[in-house]
Scaffold this active site. Structure first.
Site, PDB file in Angstrom:
ATOM      1  N   CYS A   1      -4.631  -3.392   4.114  1.00 33.21           N
ATOM      2  CA  CYS A   1      -4.341  -2.872   5.452  1.00 33.21           C
ATOM      3  C   CYS A   1      -5.509  -3.063   6.429  1.00 33.21           C
ATOM      4  O   CYS A   1      -5.752  -4.161   6.908  1.00 33.21           O
ATOM      5  CB  CYS A   1      -3.933  -1.402   5.339  1.00 33.21           C
ATOM      6  SG  CYS A   1      -3.157  -0.726   6.826  1.00 33.21           S
TER       7      CYS A   1
ATOM      8  N   GLU B   1       0.849  -1.190   0.000  1.00 35.68           N
ATOM      9  CA  GLU B   1       0.000   0.000   0.000  1.00 35.68           C
ATOM     10  C   GLU B   1       0.889   1.245   0.000  1.00 35.68           C
ATOM     11  O   GLU B   1       1.919   1.281   0.675  1.00 35.68           O
ATOM     12  CB  GLU B   1      -0.885  -0.023   1.249  1.00 35.68           C
ATOM     13  CG  GLU B   1      -1.787   1.180   1.423  1.00 35.68           C
ATOM     14  CD  GLU B   1      -2.474   1.186   2.775  1.00 35.68           C
ATOM     15  OE1 GLU B   1      -3.587   1.725   2.868  1.00 35.68           O
ATOM     16  OE2 GLU B   1      -1.901   0.653   3.752  1.00 35.68           O
TER      17      GLU B   1
ATOM     18  N   LYS C   1      -9.916  -0.067  -2.568  1.00 33.87           N
ATOM     19  CA  LYS C   1     -10.195  -0.474  -1.184  1.00 33.87           C
ATOM     20  C   LYS C   1     -11.645  -0.214  -0.821  1.00 33.87           C
ATOM     21  O   LYS C   1     -12.134   0.905  -0.941  1.00 33.87           O
ATOM     22  CB  LYS C   1      -9.257   0.292  -0.242  1.00 33.87           C
ATOM     23  CG  LYS C   1      -9.326  -0.125   1.212  1.00 33.87           C
ATOM     24  CD  LYS C   1      -8.293   0.650   2.024  1.00 33.87           C
ATOM     25  CE  LYS C   1      -8.284   0.238   3.482  1.00 33.87           C
ATOM     26  NZ  LYS C   1      -7.290   1.019   4.261  1.00 33.87           N
TER      27      LYS C   1
END
Length: 553
Positions: free
Chosen positions: A405, A291, A351
């Protein structure tokens, strides 16, 4: 201040600290069992009142979350850290109140466990999408109960720990009561009073039931799980390289040197390419970047696109690039692009679950009153569409599930990817904003649980560490250091089938929640009809003002 109240408070504090010590990087999994056993004892011995149960839960929550979450305030001060810990402790206060009521039903460890699952589900969903950090399941990556995740998912693993700990505590409580009762009966028999045999047999039956329940969780993990894992046999594999390029400096402003971060990952990948050319390492099917590896969008910046293309050609393989993409509405998405050499991007994932107070700020006018850092939060747009990307490889296309994440903490992220055909899971992450704290190891444990939960190999690629390659059984085959440049390589099994936990999905947790709520309602009704009225009538008859005023432990 009564001695029982002080004892309960102290026990709750010790239990919370034990729960914290079970989490990475210590990984003393057995302390989670001990902590929940102590919490059960604090909530059960002496039949405390509901308000006392809530206090016990709150103390446990503070003792657990305060030392678990200091990484939140490492660069923004203690207020956000302590405020979040207090809010999460409030959920444990709710648990204490609920458990105090439901544990008066038969077989209290079952109701303790169901109440635990209920409250973990609540705090993992509300508010602002929830905060699943610190779920009991994530403390068990080195424990014998971990395989339970492949049967009942992460909620089932949490339930197994709660049931195991509370059952052992119940057994000890029953045995202590039996010993005291036997001592009393012996005195009565010596004085010519009481049927000792009948009372003792009742104690034996209860103790036997307690032992059976105490053994239920490990038996389920040992007996049921291996068969599920054995059926999950990989038919193909892929060789990967996970690049950790590192960042120029720690802190919230590391991203000010976006080009330096991109250059670090390009430079590390180029060195990887040279190692391939000289035969020092094998050719990968594809490479994974973390990321924020390129927060200069290669879709908008020709120079960044050229650098990524050169890196992809150097390793002669596609690269999954973590980047930020500015959309037509002006809001960015936290994205992963599959960059295949000169072809450029051939697939994209945005995301889905964006992080509150980081990638967006709910109630911005309100929270900026408490911290000058509030306006540093972004305004990211949640992604839509598939949670997988198709990566062209040397042996065919590989379907990779992505949980970026924060997303790995949520059950639905990995589950949706596997149901959409993910043959392996990828967790790109950026932990540079949390410095050298325990956060990165706590997040790594979540990825290990997801590997077992879905029977998939997982690759964690971090900008600054810890990156790791995780086998489907949750074991780590390769791991980087923190704040170093590294490349992790390996051949991963690719799975196409779904194990039991993936097939069952959220249903075990949903059924546990329904049972917990039903038990709470029944216990409240029974308590009102059969417990409170007789006690108050008796209190009025005896003039017991303490009982009438609701005073006591």
């Amino acid at each position: 201040m009564s001695q029982p109240w002080i004892a309960r408070t102290g026990t709750a504090a010790v239990a919370g600290i034990a729960m914290w010590a079970a989490f990475p990087p210590r990984n003393w999994w057995f302390l989670a069992v001990l902590g929940l056993g102590l919490l059960f004892a604090a909530l059960s011995v002496g039949a405390p009142r509901v308000r006392t149960g809530a206090w016990v839960g709150f103390v446990f929550g503070l003792a657990f979350f305060v030392p678990l979450l200091p990484w939140i305030g490492v660069y923004v001060g203690p207020l956000p850290w302590l405020a979040l810990a207090a809010v999460l402790a409030g959920y444990l206060a709710l648990f204490g109140a609920i458990a105090t009521v439901t544990m008066r039903l038969p077989v209290p460890p079952v109701w303790f466990t169901l109440s635990w699952v209920l409250v973990e589900a609540l705090r993992s969903a509300f508010p602002f999408g929830g905060f699943p950090w610190g779920r009991t399941a994530f403390s068990q990556v080195d424990g014998p109960l971990l395989p339970l995740a492949s049967v009942l998912g992460a909620p089932g693993l949490s339930a197994g720990v709660a049931l195991f700990g509370s059952s052992i505590a119940w057994l000890l409580v029953v045995l202590v009561r039996a010993y005291r009762r036997t001592s009393t009966i012996t005195t009565e028999v010596t004085d010519g009073v009481g049927p000792a045999t009948e009372r003792s047999s009742g104690v034996v039956r209860i103790a036997t039931a307690a032992v059976a329940i105490a053994l239920l969780a490990p038996i389920a993990a040992i007996a049921a799980t291996p068969a599920s894992l054995d059926r999950n046999i990989a038919t193909t594999s892929a060789r990967i390289g996970a690049v950790q390029g590192n960042v120029p400096r720690l802190g919230l402003d590391f991203n000010a040197q976006r080009r330096a971060v991109l250059d670090n990952h390009v430079r590390t990948t180029m060195a990887y390419g040279r190692a391939i050319d000289t035969g020092q390492t094998e050719q990968p099917d594809f490479v994974l970047w973390p990321e924020n590896a390129s927060d200069i969008s290669p879709l908008d910046n020709a120079d960044a696109a050229g650098e990524i293309t050169a890196a992809s050609e150097a390793v002669d393989a596609p690269i999954l690039v973590g980047t930020l993409i500015r959309n037509p509405d002006g809001r960015p998405t936290n994205s992963v692009l599959v960059w295949d050499g000169a072809q450029g991007p051939v697939d994209r994932y945005d995301k889905h679950i964006v992080q509150p107070f980081g990638e967006y700020l709910p109630w911005r006018p309100f929270f900026r009153l408490f911290s000058s850092y509030a306006d540093m939060a972004g305004d990211f747009r949640p992604g839509t569409g598939p949670t997988v990307v198709d990566v062209p490889g040397r042996s065919g296309t590989v379907t990779v599930g992505v949980a970026t994440c924060w997303e790995v903490a949520f059950d639905r992220a990995a589950r949706q990817s596997v149901r959409e055909g993910a043959q392996m899971l990828f967790v790109p992450t950026n932990n540079a904003t949390f410095g050298r704290t325990e956060m990165t190891y706590q997040q790594l444990a979540m990825s290990q649980v997801r590997a077992v939960e879905h029977g998939r190999a997982v690759v964690v690629a971090a900008t600054s560490g810890v990156s790791a390659v995780i086998a489907p059984d949750g074991s780590i085959s390769r791991q980087s250091g923190i704040f170093t440049s590294d490349v992790l390589t390996g051949r991963l099994p690719l799975h196409d089938d779904m194990i039991l936990a993936t097939r069952l999905g959220p249903w075990p947790e949903v059924l546990a929640i329904i049972a917990a709520v039903a038990g709470l309602l029944f216990a409240l009704r029974s308590r009102t009809r059969f417990s409170l009225r007789p006690r108050r009538v008796a209190a009025r008859a005896t003039g017991d003002t303490k009982e009438l005023d609701g005073i006591g432990d």
